[in-house]
Design a protein around this motif. Structure first.
Motif, PDB file in Angstrom:
ATOM      1  N   ILE A   6       0.838  -1.205   0.000  1.00 36.75           N
ATOM      2  CA  ILE A   6       0.000   0.000   0.000  1.00 36.75           C
ATOM      3  C   ILE A   6       0.870   1.252   0.000  1.00 36.75           C
ATOM      4  O   ILE A   6       0.607   2.196  -0.737  1.00 36.75           O
ATOM      5  N   ALA A   7       1.929   1.238   0.788  1.00 34.67           N
ATOM      6  CA  ALA A   7       2.831   2.383   0.824  1.00 34.67           C
ATOM      7  C   ALA A   7       3.506   2.609  -0.528  1.00 34.67           C
ATOM      8  O   ALA A   7       3.610   3.742  -0.994  1.00 34.67           O
ATOM      9  N   THR A  25      -9.437   3.652  -2.681  1.00 28.47           N
ATOM     10  CA  THR A  25      -8.687   4.905  -2.677  1.00 28.47           C
ATOM     11  C   THR A  25      -9.557   6.109  -2.317  1.00 28.47           C
ATOM     12  O   THR A  25      -9.066   7.060  -1.727  1.00 28.47           O
ATOM     13  N   LYS A  26     -10.855   6.055  -2.637  1.00 28.46           N
ATOM     14  CA  LYS A  26     -11.705   7.192  -2.269  1.00 28.46           C
ATOM     15  C   LYS A  26     -12.163   7.123  -0.806  1.00 28.46           C
ATOM     16  O   LYS A  26     -12.765   8.066  -0.311  1.00 28.46           O
ATOM     17  N   HIS A  31     -11.262   7.025   6.283  1.00 33.29           N
ATOM     18  CA  HIS A  31     -11.082   5.763   7.008  1.00 33.29           C
ATOM     19  C   HIS A  31      -9.626   5.371   7.223  1.00 33.29           C
ATOM     20  O   HIS A  31      -9.354   4.419   7.954  1.00 33.29           O
ATOM     21  N   GLY A  32      -8.681   6.097   6.605  1.00 35.52           N
ATOM     22  CA  GLY A  32      -7.264   5.792   6.755  1.00 35.52           C
ATOM     23  C   GLY A  32      -6.794   4.773   5.726  1.00 35.52           C
ATOM     24  O   GLY A  32      -7.593   4.024   5.159  1.00 35.52           O
ATOM     25  N   ALA A  33      -5.505   4.751   5.483  1.00 33.48           N
ATOM     26  CA  ALA A  33      -4.909   3.878   4.471  1.00 33.48           C
ATOM     27  C   ALA A  33      -5.178   2.406   4.730  1.00 33.48           C
ATOM     28  O   ALA A  33      -5.268   1.610   3.806  1.00 33.48           O
ATOM     29  N   LEU A  34      -5.321   2.037   5.986  1.00 34.09           N
ATOM     30  CA  LEU A  34      -5.559   0.643   6.348  1.00 34.09           C
ATOM     31  C   LEU A  34      -6.901   0.447   7.032  1.00 34.09           C
ATOM     32  O   LEU A  34      -7.093  -0.527   7.750  1.00 34.09           O
ATOM     33  N   ASN A  47     -11.641  -1.687   9.571  1.00 36.59           N
ATOM     34  CA  ASN A  47     -10.759  -2.858   9.433  1.00 36.59           C
ATOM     35  C   ASN A  47     -10.982  -3.868  10.559  1.00 36.59           C
ATOM     36  O   ASN A  47     -10.366  -4.922  10.578  1.00 36.59           O
ATOM     37  N   GLU A  48     -11.886  -3.549  11.466  1.00 36.59           N
ATOM     38  CA  GLU A  48     -12.265  -4.481  12.527  1.00 36.59           C
ATOM     39  C   GLU A  48     -13.547  -5.230  12.169  1.00 36.59           C
ATOM     40  O   GLU A  48     -14.012  -6.074  12.924  1.00 36.59           O
ATOM     41  N   MET A  49     -14.123  -4.912  11.029  1.00 33.44           N
ATOM     42  CA  MET A  49     -15.367  -5.536  10.588  1.00 33.44           C
ATOM     43  C   MET A  49     -15.065  -6.723   9.678  1.00 33.44           C
ATOM     44  O   MET A  49     -14.086  -6.710   8.940  1.00 33.44           O
TER      45      MET A  49
END
Length: 98
Positions: A6-7, A25-26, A31-34, A47-49
């Motif tokens: 991702i980076a 990407t949108k 929500h942040g990159a991760l 990302n916890e779902m």
């Protein structure tokens, strides 16, 4: 490894992404990159779902049956997503667990 990928994509601007990653990407801004951020301090950390919960949420935003204070904003974000795109996006997010 996924964090590194991702980076690299972000830094180099190379689009070597799956459909889900490209769609995500949108989402990054809120929500942040991760998927690690609570969007505008009001949403769940996505990302916890699990994948099914994400699909339920995205479809619910589309039809207006899901969401709280961010319901209208998210409805606009997902309004034009196909079932395939929702599944790809949910798959991408569900693999971002830290």
């Amino acid at each position: 490894m996924k964090k590194i990928l991702i980076a690299l994509i972000t830094l180099s601007g190379i689009l070597i992404a799956s459909e889900g990653a490209e769609l995500y990407t949108k989402c990054v801004g809120c929500h942040g990159a991760l998927g690690e951020k609570s969007a505008l301090g009001k949403s769940r950390v996505i990302n916890e779902m699990g994948q099914e919960d994400i699909i339920t949420a995205l479809k619910g935003y589309q039809d207006g049956s899901y969401g709280g204070v961010m319901k209208a904003l998210m409805k606009g974000q997902v309004a034009n997503l196909s079932e395939q795109q929702i599944t790809a996006l949910a798959d991408e997010i569900s693999h971002m667990k830290q």
